[in-house]
Design a protein around this motif. Structure first.
Motif, PDB file in Angstrom:
ATOM      1  N   SER A 156      30.251  64.461  72.805  1.00  0.00           N
ATOM      2  CA  SER A 156      29.871  63.541  71.726  1.00  0.00           C
ATOM      3  C   SER A 156      29.435  62.179  72.252  1.00  0.00           C
ATOM      4  CB  SER A 156      31.044  63.368  70.753  1.00  0.00           C
ATOM      5  OG  SER A 156      32.197  62.899  71.430  1.00  0.00           O
ATOM      6  N   PHE A 157      29.407  61.999  73.571  1.00  0.00           N
ATOM      7  CA  PHE A 157      28.960  60.749  74.174  1.00  0.00           C
ATOM      8  C   PHE A 157      27.470  60.870  74.522  1.00  0.00           C
ATOM      9  CE2 PHE A 157      33.442  60.726  74.566  1.00  0.00           C
ATOM     10  CZ  PHE A 157      33.876  59.424  74.769  1.00  0.00           C
ATOM     11  N   ASP A 158      26.674  59.913  74.100  1.00  0.00           N
ATOM     12  CA  ASP A 158      25.235  59.972  74.343  1.00  0.00           C
ATOM     13  C   ASP A 158      24.718  58.558  74.606  1.00  0.00           C
ATOM     14  OD1 ASP A 158      22.491  60.309  74.341  1.00  0.00           O
ATOM     15  OD2 ASP A 158      22.481  61.748  72.693  1.00  0.00           O
ATOM     16  N   LEU A 159      24.613  58.203  75.881  1.00  0.00           N
ATOM     17  CA  LEU A 159      24.166  56.856  76.235  1.00  0.00           C
ATOM     18  C   LEU A 159      22.698  56.630  75.877  1.00  0.00           C
ATOM     19  CD1 LEU A 159      25.813  56.200  79.730  1.00  0.00           C
ATOM     20  CD2 LEU A 159      26.592  55.446  77.483  1.00  0.00           C
ATOM     21  N   TRP A 160      21.885  57.690  75.934  1.00  0.00           N
ATOM     22  CA  TRP A 160      20.469  57.502  75.640  1.00  0.00           C
ATOM     23  C   TRP A 160      20.220  57.255  74.158  1.00  0.00           C
ATOM     24  CZ3 TRP A 160      16.026  55.899  76.994  1.00  0.00           C
ATOM     25  CH2 TRP A 160      14.899  56.205  76.223  1.00  0.00           C
ATOM     26  N   ALA A 161      20.807  58.081  73.291  1.00  0.00           N
ATOM     27  CA  ALA A 161      20.560  57.929  71.854  1.00  0.00           C
ATOM     28  C   ALA A 161      21.045  56.575  71.340  1.00  0.00           C
ATOM     29  CB  ALA A 161      21.236  59.057  71.080  1.00  0.00           C
ATOM     30  N   ALA A 162      22.072  56.014  71.993  1.00  0.00           N
ATOM     31  CA  ALA A 162      22.600  54.707  71.584  1.00  0.00           C
ATOM     32  C   ALA A 162      22.004  53.562  72.391  1.00  0.00           C
ATOM     33  CB  ALA A 162      24.121  54.701  71.729  1.00  0.00           C
ATOM     34  N   SER A 163      21.023  53.853  73.227  1.00  0.00           N
ATOM     35  CA  SER A 163      20.497  52.833  74.133  1.00  0.00           C
ATOM     36  C   SER A 163      19.564  51.858  73.426  1.00  0.00           C
ATOM     37  CB  SER A 163      19.740  53.496  75.286  1.00  0.00           C
ATOM     38  OG  SER A 163      18.522  54.058  74.823  1.00  0.00           O
ATOM     39  N   SER A 164      19.409  50.683  74.023  1.00  0.00           N
ATOM     40  CA  SER A 164      18.479  49.685  73.492  1.00  0.00           C
ATOM     41  C   SER A 164      17.038  50.148  73.620  1.00  0.00           C
ATOM     42  CB  SER A 164      18.652  48.361  74.239  1.00  0.00           C
ATOM     43  OG  SER A 164      19.966  47.862  74.082  1.00  0.00           O
ATOM     44  N   VAL A 165      16.751  50.946  74.658  1.00  0.00           N
ATOM     45  CA  VAL A 165      15.388  51.446  74.852  1.00  0.00           C
ATOM     46  C   VAL A 165      15.018  52.377  73.705  1.00  0.00           C
ATOM     47  CG1 VAL A 165      13.823  52.621  76.426  1.00  0.00           C
ATOM     48  CG2 VAL A 165      15.728  51.292  77.339  1.00  0.00           C
ATOM     49  N   ARG A 166      15.866  53.333  73.409  1.00  0.00           N
ATOM     50  CA  ARG A 166      15.592  54.263  72.312  1.00  0.00           C
ATOM     51  C   ARG A 166      15.502  53.506  70.985  1.00  0.00           C
ATOM     52  NH1 ARG A 166      17.222  54.709  67.470  1.00  0.00           N
ATOM     53  NH2 ARG A 166      19.404  54.578  68.082  1.00  0.00           N
ATOM     54  N   GLU A 167      16.399  52.574  70.759  1.00  0.00           N
ATOM     55  CA  GLU A 167      16.472  51.893  69.467  1.00  0.00           C
ATOM     56  C   GLU A 167      15.217  51.060  69.205  1.00  0.00           C
ATOM     57  OE1 GLU A 167      20.083  49.745  67.116  1.00  0.00           O
ATOM     58  OE2 GLU A 167      19.529  48.890  69.038  1.00  0.00           O
ATOM     59  N   SER A 168      14.732  50.337  70.216  1.00  0.00           N
ATOM     60  CA  SER A 168      13.550  49.477  70.057  1.00  0.00           C
ATOM     61  C   SER A 168      13.666  48.601  68.818  1.00  0.00           C
ATOM     62  CB  SER A 168      12.274  50.328  69.981  1.00  0.00           C
ATOM     63  OG  SER A 168      12.073  51.035  71.182  1.00  0.00           O
ATOM     64  N   SER A 169      14.759  47.850  68.744  1.00  0.00           N
ATOM     65  CA  SER A 169      15.055  47.065  67.552  1.00  0.00           C
ATOM     66  C   SER A 169      14.300  45.745  67.549  1.00  0.00           C
ATOM     67  CB  SER A 169      16.559  46.780  67.478  1.00  0.00           C
ATOM     68  OG  SER A 169      16.841  45.866  66.435  1.00  0.00           O
ATOM     69  N   LEU A 170      13.699  45.430  66.431  1.00  0.00           N
ATOM     70  CA  LEU A 170      13.018  44.148  66.281  1.00  0.00           C
ATOM     71  C   LEU A 170      13.980  42.979  66.420  1.00  0.00           C
ATOM     72  CD1 LEU A 170      10.930  45.066  63.125  1.00  0.00           C
ATOM     73  CD2 LEU A 170      10.061  44.874  65.444  1.00  0.00           C
ATOM     74  N   TRP A 171      15.263  43.226  66.150  1.00  0.00           N
ATOM     75  CA  TRP A 171      16.236  42.145  66.106  1.00  0.00           C
ATOM     76  C   TRP A 171      16.925  41.904  67.443  1.00  0.00           C
ATOM     77  CZ3 TRP A 171      15.105  45.521  62.278  1.00  0.00           C
ATOM     78  CH2 TRP A 171      14.646  44.963  61.077  1.00  0.00           C
ATOM     79  N   THR A 172      16.865  42.868  68.351  1.00  0.00           N
ATOM     80  CA  THR A 172      17.532  42.694  69.647  1.00  0.00           C
ATOM     81  C   THR A 172      16.570  42.785  70.826  1.00  0.00           C
ATOM     82  OG1 THR A 172      18.058  45.070  69.747  1.00  0.00           O
ATOM     83  CG2 THR A 172      19.710  43.605  68.769  1.00  0.00           C
ATOM     84  N   ASP A 173      15.337  43.182  70.586  1.00  0.00           N
ATOM     85  CA  ASP A 173      14.366  43.332  71.666  1.00  0.00           C
ATOM     86  C   ASP A 173      13.172  42.417  71.399  1.00  0.00           C
ATOM     87  OD1 ASP A 173      12.590  44.067  73.588  1.00  0.00           O
ATOM     88  OD2 ASP A 173      12.326  46.123  72.904  1.00  0.00           O
ATOM     89  N   PRO A 174      13.059  41.301  72.103  1.00  0.00           N
ATOM     90  CA  PRO A 174      11.976  40.348  71.828  1.00  0.00           C
ATOM     91  C   PRO A 174      10.600  40.810  72.284  1.00  0.00           C
ATOM     92  CG  PRO A 174      13.268  39.615  73.720  1.00  0.00           C
ATOM     93  CD  PRO A 174      13.974  40.821  73.158  1.00  0.00           C
ATOM     94  N   LEU A 175      10.519  41.951  72.969  1.00  0.00           N
ATOM     95  CA  LEU A 175       9.236  42.391  73.510  1.00  0.00           C
ATOM     96  C   LEU A 175       8.616  43.567  72.754  1.00  0.00           C
ATOM     97  CD1 LEU A 175       9.827  42.172  77.366  1.00  0.00           C
ATOM     98  CD2 LEU A 175       8.567  40.598  75.906  1.00  0.00           C
ATOM     99  N   VAL A 176       9.144  43.928  71.594  1.00  0.00           N
ATOM    100  CA  VAL A 176       8.607  45.087  70.872  1.00  0.00           C
ATOM    101  C   VAL A 176       7.113  44.917  70.596  1.00  0.00           C
ATOM    102  CG1 VAL A 176       8.637  46.321  68.686  1.00  0.00           C
ATOM    103  CG2 VAL A 176      10.773  45.820  69.819  1.00  0.00           C
TER     104      VAL A 176
END
Length: 488
Positions: free
Chosen positions: A6-26
């Motif tokens: 049940s552990f998944d570092l990729w699915a929870a990663s910042s790269v996968r998420e590509s969040s407008l709120w945490t990634d200033p380079l989207v």
């Protein structure tokens, strides 16, 4: 390589998420894809994994686990349905039959004679330790019957140890940045993007982000295992990294999970789309044709349900506005709604108020700030009042609204209030509503003030609610869906 049970570092990663709120380079990456250039790392992103910080994060979590062993353990709640939602500082606690994220769904479940439990993610502080305010709010919510719990309630030394051991295993398995870079085809899109993704990748698999992911996964796992196998998990869905921790735990224990897209899909918010590319639920509940059209390419089975958070924009609310005398609209206050971009919200509020001052507009202004941003940084003038009233009430009092900090205009525009937002610096439109006589994208504070002075005469217009939401207070669609999911 980045997943174990049940552990998944990729699915929870910042790269996968590509969040407008945490990634200033989207937006920089999106633009770069158009002309084939590389995107360099941002100064805002950590370039290296700090070992002392990683050790400190594990040590702090262990201390929290040890402290919890000396606390009297609360009774664990179980339910036919477990509702998973945030617990922000502004969580509405006035009516336990309603939920801030699920509206009247708890009432419907009780009418159907199903038991309910709530699992919350506290929004402030480390994931392993809630603030005193969050703990006090939880006690208020529970009252006599304990049905609300925090994910952090499931932290024990054993849970900490499992998270640590799995983290060490996944960290050893994780490809190095050098190996990834060597494997990328030269001049490919991935090769151009990798330089800016590398710091986020390292943080997500070896840094403090990975520590948080493993701790959350272990705590969610403990919470899910505590429930009967027939429990249905319903979560407010956006596609955030921590949601992957819940989804993988429910999947691992072969329970039913129903994600509900509780707010509007906005342009360039990639989180839900990238999530569904990695984790495909059996069904995803959507509350209107707009979101259904946006997510149809994901290949996930979508089911229509009523909009739980937006029932107040239905025909009753709009008719109330339309039946008011026209004179009541004169000199009504304007409303400023803050978004989750705190710095941007403060800057745009300051620009708007400065424009009002330059133009000698003395209109009263109500400011409803985003709970993640505390209060406005500037000292508010006498004509401006900070309020925490629900937007559903505020929209009945105002003649126009300004959305700042990328706040979505749904509560205001779809309640018949002319609404305005600032154009984004990136040039990428963030609103799901296109320019029309009742919605405007302003280039400056003066532009916003001028537009509101004219547009407020249209307050009480009939908005196209059905284009965005299914409104039906009887929640018949939800009832049918629940009957198909919950074992009798």
């Amino acid at each position: 390589m980045l997943r174990s049970g049940s552990f998944d570092l990729w699915a929870a990663s910042s790269v996968r998420e590509s969040s407008l709120w945490t990634d200033p380079l989207v937006f920089e990456r999106i633009s770069a894809l158009d002309d084939g250039r590389a995107v360099l790392p941002s100064d805002h992103l950590p370039k290296y994994v700090s070992r002392p910080r990683v050790v400190g994060a594990w040590g702090r979590a262990l201390m929290h686990a040890l402290l919890d062993t000396f606390r009297s353990r609360r009774l664990r709640t179980t339910g036919d349905v477990m509702l998973m939602e945030y617990l922000p500082a502004s969580y509405h606690t006035t009516d336990n039959s309603h939920s801030q994220y699920f509206g009247a769904l708890p009432s419907l479940l009780r009418e159907m004679e199903h038991s309910i439990g709530y699992l919350h993610m506290h929004s402030d502080g480390p994931a392993t330790r809630p603030t005193r305010a969050a703990r006090n709010m939880l006690r208020h919510l529970n009252g006599v019957t304990a049905t609300h719990e925090l994910v952090s309630d499931y932290l024990t030394v054993g849970v900490w140890w499992r998270a640590m051991r799995t983290w060490q295993q996944l960290r050893r398995n994780a490809p190095t940045s050098a190996a990834i870079r060597a494997a990328l085809p030269p001049n490919s899109d991935l090769a151009q993007l990798w330089l800016s993704w590398q710091p986020m990748y390292e943080q997500s698999v070896r840094g403090t982000h990975s520590v948080r992911t493993c701790l959350l996964s272990a705590m969610f796992d403990a919470a899910v295992k505590r429930q009967p196998p027939t429990t249905v998990w319903i979560s407010a869905f956006e596609g955030q990294g921590w949601e992957a921790c819940l989804a993988r735990s429910v999947e691992h224990h072969k329970m039913k999970w129903l994600p509900y897209l509780h707010t509007m899909m906005r342009p360039w918010d990639l989180r839900a789309r990238s999530f569904l590319g990695e984790i495909k639920p059996e069904v995803l509940a959507v509350h209107g044709p707009h979101d259904k059209e946006e997510l149809a390419p994901s290949g996930v089975s979508l089911i229509d349900v009523e909009a739980l958070r937006y029932q107040h924009v239905g025909p009753t609310s709009n008719s109330e506005i339309r039946t008011r005398p026209a004179t009541s609209l004169i000199n009504r206050p304007w409303l400023v709604v803050g978004g989750a971009e705190c710095t941007q919200s403060n800057n745009e509020l300051a620009e708007f108020l400065a424009a009002m001052s330059r133009q000698s507009v003395s209109r009263s202004v109500l400011v409803r700030w985003h709970p993640q941003c505390g209060t406005p940084a500037m000292q508010l003038p006498n004509n401006v009042v900070l309020t925490t009233e629900p937007l559903a009430k505020l929209v009945k009092q105002v003649g126009g609204a300004l959305l700042v900090g990328t706040a979505a205009p749904l509560d205001t525009y779809l309640s018949g209030v002319p609404s305005c937002a600032f154009a984004t610096a990136s040039g990428f439109a963030m609103s799901p509503i296109e320019e029309n006589p009742f919605f405007h994208t302003a280039t400056t504070g003066d532009d916003a003030v001028n537009w509101l002075q004219t547009a407020e005469n249209s307050a009480g217009f009939v908005p196209p609610v059905a284009d965005y939401f299914i409104i039906d207070s009887s929640l018949q669609r939800w009832g049918k869906l629940l009957r198909s999911l919950i074992a009798t």
